[in-house]
Design an enzyme around this catalytic site. Structure first.
Site, PDB file in Angstrom:
ATOM      1  N   ASP A 126       0.856  -1.167   0.000  1.00 34.66           N
ATOM      2  CA  ASP A 126       0.000   0.000   0.000  1.00 34.66           C
ATOM      3  C   ASP A 126       0.905   1.234   0.000  1.00 34.66           C
ATOM      4  O   ASP A 126       2.085   1.150   0.370  1.00 34.66           O
ATOM      5  CB  ASP A 126      -0.904  -0.020   1.231  1.00 34.66           C
ATOM      6  N   ASP A 159      -0.357   5.101   0.728  1.00 39.69           N
ATOM      7  CA  ASP A 159      -0.716   6.072   1.757  1.00 39.69           C
ATOM      8  C   ASP A 159      -0.658   5.426   3.135  1.00 39.69           C
ATOM      9  O   ASP A 159      -1.361   4.452   3.411  1.00 39.69           O
ATOM     10  CB  ASP A 159      -2.131   6.617   1.501  1.00 39.69           C
ATOM     11  N   ASP A 176      -1.362  -0.598   6.124  1.00 37.33           N
ATOM     12  CA  ASP A 176      -1.582   0.061   7.412  1.00 37.33           C
ATOM     13  C   ASP A 176      -3.025  -0.010   7.856  1.00 37.33           C
ATOM     14  O   ASP A 176      -3.363   0.467   8.939  1.00 37.33           O
ATOM     15  CB  ASP A 176      -1.153   1.531   7.336  1.00 37.33           C
TER      16      ASP A 176
END
Length: 345
Positions: free
Chosen positions: A26, A28, A226
């Site tokens: 990922d 961001d 995250d």
């Protein structure tokens, strides 16, 4: 990996960049936040690639094109090519193309990433709900200056019966200044105005996993993210292993409360976790769970942590084992405030 009920983080004697052939990263909250590289991200990814791991960037953010994302990563110090980037814009464009004729007009609520992905699939992006022959509406993150009128434009078309697609439904997005509303918040506004429900392509839904497999060819991938409800659940749905890093949306408290589909295989502070093995969590002589110098026990209404030193992340891993085992198929509701305070988390 199978869809087993995970009750503790896994251990790995080998460093993760050697145990897996491809990191599905990922962006961001993992590699950068608000365009700025997260601490240790650049050096860790460069080292992982030098050690033989392939890197692929899999993002629910549909704002930018793969070329723009790759250029940004290169500027940060991670030489990258557009072919290494997989976006929810590409996944949703493929989904739409599978359902409407080639050359169909699609109302775009979002950024250039969506427009480029639609053209790649032979579709025609348009800007008005009044376009004749409109076949679909697609909504993706349009940046923090997306005009409110664009949401109204989507609502007009959807209320006329035009099929609605969303690149993703992440309610929040990390930025340089903190957590901000994501595309899911804008999707919710349109849902309120229309009563409709979109078809969603992005993580954790299967279309994104399909797009990733088609574009990366990974044989033994590791999802790195995250967010529990997109990255980790997407790994669960795709039956692949995952690494949660604590540099974005998910904090220690949320992790302890994770239900089975949101429990990562591994947990680490940041992307340095790719370059190391992962400590094993073991049963502590019939009472609780031990990792490193810490032992965690689930009591009547609290999670208790015993030990005086060691890596705080080991303490968190032990707490995860105690919490997830107690929770079973649900979410652990035990008070962990004191235990987390001891760890500084």
């Amino acid at each position: 990996m199978t869809r087993q009920r995970r009750t503790r983080p896994a251990g790995s004697e080998r460093s993760l960049h050697q145990a897996y052939d491809t990191a599905l990263l990922d962006l961001d909250g993992v590699v950068y936040a608000g365009g700025r590289a997260i601490a240790h991200a650049v050096d860790s990814l460069v080292a992982a690639r030098a050690g033989g791991m392939h890197l692929a960037y899999v993002t629910n953010n549909a704002l930018r094109t793969p070329e723009a994302v790759a250029a940004h990563l290169t500027e940060l110090g991670i030489p990258s090519e557009a072919a290494e980037v997989v976006t929810s814009a590409q996944a949703v464009a493929r989904m739409i193309a599978d359902q409407v004729p080639a050359g169909s007009k699609v109302l775009v609520i979002g950024g250039d990433g969506l427009r480029v992905a639609l053209r790649e699939r032979g579709l025609v992006p348009v800007e008005s709900a009044d376009e004749e022959g409109l076949a679909a509406v697609v909504q993706g993150f349009g940046g923090f200056d997306l005009p409110w009128g664009r949401l109204a434009e989507a609502s007009y078309a959807i209320n006329r019966g035009v099929p609605w697609f969303a690149s993703n439904t992440d309610l929040t997005i990390p930025s340089a200044r903190g957590i901000a509303p994501g595309n899911g918040a804008a999707v919710e506004a349109v849902r309120i105005a229309t009563g409709a429900v979109p078809q969603v392509a992005g993580k954790p839904w299967p279309p994104m996993h399909r797009e990733t497999v088609l574009r990366t060819g990974a044989k033994r991938p590791l999802v790195v993210g995250d967010r529990l409800d997109t990255d980790i659940e997407g790994a669960f749905n795709g039956e692949v292993d995952s690494l949660l890093v604590l540099t974005g949306v998910t904090d220690a408290e949320l992790l302890l409360r994770a239900e089975p589909r949101h429990r990562p295989t591994y947990v680490d502070r940041d992307l340095r976790g790719l370059l190391t093995g992962q400590p094993e969590v073991v049963g502590a002589a019939g009472e609780g769970f031990r990792c490193g110098g810490w032992t965690a026990v689930a009591l009547d209404d609290v999670l208790d942590l015993r030990g005086e030193d060691g890596d705080p992340l080991d303490g968190l891993r032990a707490l995860c084992a105690a919490a997830w085992t107690r929770a079973g198929e649900g979410s652990c509701g035990l008070d962990a405030d004191k235990a987390l305070a001891r760890l500084g988390l």
